[in-house]
Scaffold this active site. Structure first.
Site, PDB file in Angstrom:
ATOM      1  N   GLU A 111       0.832  -1.214   0.000  1.00  0.00           N
ATOM      2  CA  GLU A 111       0.000   0.000   0.000  1.00  0.00           C
ATOM      3  C   GLU A 111       0.868   1.266   0.000  1.00  0.00           C
ATOM      4  O   GLU A 111       0.568   2.235  -0.697  1.00  0.00           O
ATOM      5  CB  GLU A 111      -0.941  -0.030   1.207  1.00  0.00           C
ATOM      6  CG  GLU A 111      -1.944  -1.175   1.078  1.00  0.00           C
ATOM      7  CD  GLU A 111      -2.802  -1.362   2.315  1.00  0.00           C
ATOM      8  OE1 GLU A 111      -2.242  -1.781   3.355  1.00  0.00           O
ATOM      9  OE2 GLU A 111      -4.015  -1.105   2.256  1.00  0.00           O
ATOM     10  N   GLU A 131      -3.582  -9.538   4.094  1.00  0.00           N
ATOM     11  CA  GLU A 131      -4.305  -9.269   5.344  1.00  0.00           C
ATOM     12  C   GLU A 131      -5.441 -10.247   5.594  1.00  0.00           C
ATOM     13  O   GLU A 131      -5.784 -10.538   6.733  1.00  0.00           O
ATOM     14  CB  GLU A 131      -4.876  -7.842   5.331  1.00  0.00           C
ATOM     15  CG  GLU A 131      -3.813  -6.741   5.316  1.00  0.00           C
ATOM     16  CD  GLU A 131      -3.443  -6.262   3.923  1.00  0.00           C
ATOM     17  OE1 GLU A 131      -3.630  -7.015   2.939  1.00  0.00           O
ATOM     18  OE2 GLU A 131      -2.966  -5.112   3.827  1.00  0.00           O
TER      19      GLU A 131
END
Ligand code: HXC
Length: 257
Positions: A111, A131
């Site tokens: 990210e 995640e």
């Protein structure tokens, strides 16, 4: 300025920021965030600096947000403190920022790379949003930026399965600008950044703003935004200099005005 989790070095007009928590594969904790924000704010303000490079180690750009820091947090902590909202400030850096990624760029690491203006990948780079395996999801913009970068199918597959992609797949998918041999990554990124830093500064700011507008507007608004900024650049001394230099067959000498 001395930092504990990052190294900051100026190479000419290029600021090189190296994430430096090797014991945790550069996991991004709140100290990394606050140090990175401070370094980026200083870079943005410094008139001698034109472009930044963010890199990690050979093994990991960053293996994610710091799982050990998040482990004990509950909803009230996360929502109450708007956890991760601090990263929005990083994306408001006005000058260009290149991510030079070798090894793992996972979760928050991927990210962060996507928050930069473009990614140069070493042939060793691996990108992923794992995640889901921790029973959570991307939280630093990954679902949105990945979908915009690689399209729905691959973004969805990566977020739902946690599968990592290698540099070649990332390049095919449009996530990275270019693949570079690992040993040359940082030098190549600094050289690319120096090329950008050597351009007229206002044209650089405007170009970054208009490409970013492509992700925030519809086509007609984006094209109009581009045209207005393009018109505005004709109010700069550097436009006169750039076009005169072309006609006179010499390099431009920029005033930044
Ligand atoms: C905290 C981390 C970490 C992380 C690695 N470490 N990733 N610590 N947060 N994200 C630590 C390990 O605990 C270990 O510390 C040391 O770094 C070395 O890691 P190893 O696992 O021993 O290395 P290796 O076997 O080579 O495996 C590398 C790896 C693996 C595949 C990258 O570390 C891994 O899967 N990491 C987690 C990746 C991940 O899930 N990232 C997403 C995080 S969530 P010790 O002390 O044991 O030596 C995220 C959230 C975004 O980013 C928003 C959601 C809320």
């Amino acid at each position: 300025m001395s930092y504990q989790t990052i190294l900051v070095e100026q190479r000419g007009a290029v600021t090189l920021v190296t994430l430096n928590r090797p014991q945790a594969l550069n996991a991004l904790n709140s100290q990394v965030l606050s140090e990175l924000l401070e370094a980026m704010a200083a870079f943005d303000k410094d008139p001698t600096q034109g472009c930044a490079v963010i890199t990690g180690s050979e093994k990991a750009f960053a293996a994610g947000a710091d799982i050990k820091e998040m482990q004990a947090q509950g909803f009230a902590d996360m929502y109450g403190h708007d956890f991760f909202a601090g990263w929005d400030a990083f994306t408001r850096t006005r000058k260009p920022v290149i991510a030079a990624v070798a090894g793992y760029a996972l979760g928050g690491g991927c990210e962060l790379a996507m928050m930069c203006d473009f990614i140069l990948a070493a042939d060793s780079a691996k990108f992923g949003q794992p995640e889901i395996k921790l029973a959570v999801s991307p939280g630093m913009g990954g679902s949105q930026r990945l979908a915009r970068a690689v399209g729905k199918a691959k973004a969805m597959e990566m977020c739902l399965t946690g599968r990592m992609i290698d540099a070649a797949e990332a390049e095919r998918a449009g996530l990275v600008a270019r693949i570079v041999p690992a040993a040359e990554l940082v030098e190549d990124a600094v050289e690319t950044a120096a090329t950008i830093a050597g351009m007229a500064p206002l044209a650089v700011l405007a170009s970054k703003e208009m490409v970013n507008a492509a992700f925030e507007t519809n086509l007609a608004q984006g094209v109009q935004f581009e045209r207005r900024l393009f018109h505005a650049l004709f109010g700069t001394a550097d436009q006169k200099e750039g076009m005169a230099a072309f006609v006179e067959k010499r390099p431009g000498a920029w005033s930044g005005k």
